[in-house]
Design a protein around this motif. Structure first.
Motif, PDB file in Angstrom:
ATOM      1  N   UNK A 141       0.799  -1.213   0.000  1.00 20.38           N
ATOM      2  CA  UNK A 141       0.000   0.000   0.000  1.00 20.38           C
ATOM      3  C   UNK A 141       0.834   1.265   0.000  1.00 20.38           C
ATOM      4  N   UNK A 142       2.044   1.178  -0.559  1.00 21.45           N
ATOM      5  CA  UNK A 142       2.930   2.337  -0.673  1.00 21.45           C
ATOM      6  C   UNK A 142       3.492   2.366  -2.091  1.00 21.45           C
ATOM      7  N   UNK A 143       4.184   3.443  -2.421  1.00 19.63           N
ATOM      8  CA  UNK A 143       4.856   3.547  -3.701  1.00 19.63           C
ATOM      9  C   UNK A 143       6.322   3.857  -3.503  1.00 19.63           C
ATOM     10  N   UNK A 144       7.105   3.826  -4.567  1.00 21.65           N
ATOM     11  CA  UNK A 144       8.539   4.106  -4.426  1.00 21.65           C
ATOM     12  C   UNK A 144       8.804   5.500  -3.872  1.00 21.65           C
ATOM     13  N   UNK A 145       7.886   6.428  -4.089  1.00 15.77           N
ATOM     14  CA  UNK A 145       8.074   7.780  -3.560  1.00 15.77           C
ATOM     15  C   UNK A 145       7.984   7.827  -2.034  1.00 15.77           C
ATOM     16  N   UNK A 146       7.449   6.766  -1.424  1.00 13.49           N
ATOM     17  CA  UNK A 146       7.317   6.714   0.034  1.00 13.49           C
ATOM     18  C   UNK A 146       8.546   6.135   0.726  1.00 13.49           C
ATOM     19  N   UNK A 147       9.449   5.546  -0.043  1.00 17.39           N
ATOM     20  CA  UNK A 147      10.598   4.843   0.533  1.00 17.39           C
ATOM     21  C   UNK A 147      11.622   5.836   1.075  1.00 17.39           C
ATOM     22  N   UNK A 148      12.076   5.588   2.303  1.00 19.00           N
ATOM     23  CA  UNK A 148      13.057   6.457   2.961  1.00 19.00           C
ATOM     24  C   UNK A 148      14.469   5.901   2.903  1.00 19.00           C
ATOM     25  N   UNK A 149      14.606   4.578   2.834  1.00 18.43           N
ATOM     26  CA  UNK A 149      15.925   3.939   2.850  1.00 18.43           C
ATOM     27  C   UNK A 149      15.802   2.573   2.193  1.00 18.43           C
ATOM     28  N   UNK A 150      16.856   2.142   1.508  1.00 19.35           N
ATOM     29  CA  UNK A 150      16.820   0.875   0.782  1.00 19.35           C
ATOM     30  C   UNK A 150      18.127   0.119   0.936  1.00 19.35           C
ATOM     31  N   UNK A 151      18.006  -1.192   0.945  1.00 21.45           N
ATOM     32  CA  UNK A 151      19.152  -2.098   0.851  1.00 21.45           C
ATOM     33  C   UNK A 151      18.956  -2.918  -0.421  1.00 21.45           C
ATOM     34  N   UNK A 152      19.821  -2.717  -1.406  1.00 25.39           N
ATOM     35  CA  UNK A 152      19.685  -3.364  -2.702  1.00 25.39           C
ATOM     36  C   UNK A 152      20.839  -4.313  -2.956  1.00 25.39           C
ATOM     37  N   UNK A 162      18.986  -2.044  -9.852  1.00 21.12           N
ATOM     38  CA  UNK A 162      17.848  -2.276  -8.965  1.00 21.12           C
ATOM     39  C   UNK A 162      17.205  -0.973  -8.508  1.00 21.12           C
ATOM     40  N   UNK A 163      17.967   0.083  -8.343  1.00 29.70           N
ATOM     41  CA  UNK A 163      17.365   1.359  -7.952  1.00 29.70           C
ATOM     42  C   UNK A 163      16.397   1.846  -9.025  1.00 29.70           C
ATOM     43  N   UNK A 164      16.695   1.537 -10.268  1.00 22.91           N
ATOM     44  CA  UNK A 164      15.808   1.909 -11.369  1.00 22.91           C
ATOM     45  C   UNK A 164      14.608   0.969 -11.455  1.00 22.91           C
ATOM     46  N   UNK A 165      14.851  -0.334 -11.350  1.00 24.73           N
ATOM     47  CA  UNK A 165      13.760  -1.295 -11.462  1.00 24.73           C
ATOM     48  C   UNK A 165      12.754  -1.137 -10.334  1.00 24.73           C
ATOM     49  N   UNK A 166      13.210  -0.742  -9.148  1.00 26.02           N
ATOM     50  CA  UNK A 166      12.305  -0.538  -8.027  1.00 26.02           C
ATOM     51  C   UNK A 166      11.649   0.842  -8.041  1.00 26.02           C
TER      52      UNK A 166
END
Length: 408
Positions: free
Chosen positions: A291-302, A313-317
């Motif tokens: 129930x979120x989108x990529x614009x809601x993400x604050x931090x990622x481990x790819x 992966x930053x592009x695909x996600x």
């Protein structure tokens, strides 16, 4: 209605060359720390999922690795499942634990990943990667790599696993299509090595400049050694629980919600059809589930088995536009202090990549971030986190991938 699931505890060893420790000992440390973090006892765990990819090839433990490691710790009676899904093994073990709890089968489940990859015979360790593509049709691998990255005459540049050739071919395809540069890939590596300096569980904690990365020993173009993950020993563990399990926790406020956990395989598509890539398809499913989108993400481990992997992966996600991942790293967007920090742990390139433990180590970092317990690496105000963990190779992309979305 599906059961809600929380992460109650996390634990991991230092990732390193553990010459004096075996898989059960590494797993035991991670499990003890995860249980202590959750404030639970061994007897509270009702099911366990144990991930390892190399134990059979390197230690000869061809079967029941989880039963041996976990019963050796005193776990008895509970169902235990052994998981192998290439480099996505850790995230797959977590997915299965989450699914078991979400279905109401158990209240508390354990996901563990452990590897001992540094053995006396390094050639044996490197050879395990040769089993992560279709071994019945090696010509198909050669054809796919040539179609992706063109012919490459770089056999002379030194020892590497076949997956460095795979990532290099993917990188060259991306460079050809989007204009990504070797310097941008080096910027990702430099950024992640800089992050790792502040992670006492990372295998390598040395800072590299972009120039240092570019001038290091070459592998398959455009990759150099600091752009690539090392052979690593280590373990990580995650305890997940449902609503009834959550009531047992003394420190419920430290639990982290599992908003989405998806694992999948790809679909047949032309090599250049990036919008049909396995990572993109799974990301869309994960965001819908969460129930979120990529614009809601604050931090990622790819999954940056190479620095190019993070760009892809930053592009695909959807964390940046197609073709913009390299420029984002070069501009500092994905660094700590930037708009969207990626791999604050240091990523696989510097933290290390013990295959079956990697996905759970990503979750360890993100749980620390969402609890505001990451110290110098902390992303201020992090509320939504995403992990991507992929592995193997099939028809021009990962054979399997997993995307996990967590919420504070």
């Amino acid at each position: 209605m599906a059961e809600q699931v929380w992460i109650a505890g996390v634990g991991m060893t230092k990732f390193a060359r553990h010459t004096d420790r075996d898989v059960p000992h590494l797993a035991a440390e991670a499990v003890r720390d995860a249980l202590a973090d959750a404030g639970l006892e061994r007897r509270d765990v009702q099911a366990a999922f144990f991930g390892s990819t190399t134990q059979g090839a390197l230690q000869g433990q061809l079967m029941v690795g989880g039963q041996i490691a976990l019963r050796g710790m005193g776990f008895e009676r509970i169902p235990m499942f052994n998981v192998e899904n290439a480099c996505a093994t850790g995230a797959t073990a977590l997915h299965l634990a989450v699914s078991q709890v979400r279905a109401g089968g158990v209240d508390i489940a354990l996901a563990v990943g452990a590897e001992k990859m540094n053995v006396a015979d390094r050639d044996r360790a490197m050879a395990v990667f040769n089993g992560a593509f279709d071994v019945s049709d090696p010509a198909a691998l050669t054809a796919a790599l040539t179609a992706l990255g063109g012919a490459a005459d770089d056999a002379h540049v030194g020892e590497r696993s076949v997956f460095m050739d795979i990532y290099a071919a993917m990188a060259r395809a991306h460079m050809r299509r989007f204009g990504t540069t070797q310097r941008q890939i080096a910027a990702v590596a430099a950024k992640n090595h800089r992050h790792s300096v502040h992670n006492d569980k990372a295998q390598h904690r040395k800072e590299f400049s972009v120039e240092d990365v570019l001038s290091a020993r070459a592998l398959s173009f455009p990759l150099t050694v600091p752009m690539c993950a090392p052979l690593t020993d280590g373990a990580a563990a995650v305890v997940v629980c449902g609503r009834d399990g959550l009531r047992r926790l003394a420190a419920r406020g430290r639990s982290v919600r599992v908003l989405a956990s998806v694992v999948g395989t790809g679909v047949a598509h032309p090599l250049e059809a990036w919008e049909q890539h396995i990572g993109r398809l799974l990301a869309l499913r994960a965001y819908e589930q969460a129930g979120v989108g990529p614009e809601d993400v604050d931090v990622a481990e790819l999954h940056d088995a190479t620095a190019f992997g993070e760009i892809q992966q930053s592009e695909l996600l959807g964390l940046c536009e197609p073709g913009a991942g390299g420029a984002a790293a070069e501009a500092g967007v994905t660094a700590l202090g930037g708009r969207l920090p990626v791999n604050p742990s240091g990523g696989l390139e510097s933290k290390g990549h013990p295959l079956g433990a990697t996905g759970l180590a990503q979750v360890y970092e993100l749980v620390c971030q969402l609890r505001a317990e990451a110290g110098v690496r902390q992303v201020p105000g992090a509320r939504i986190a995403v992990a991507e963990n992929g592995g193997g190779f099939y028809a021009g992309e990962e054979a399997v991938a997993a995307v996990t979305v967590l919420g504070a």
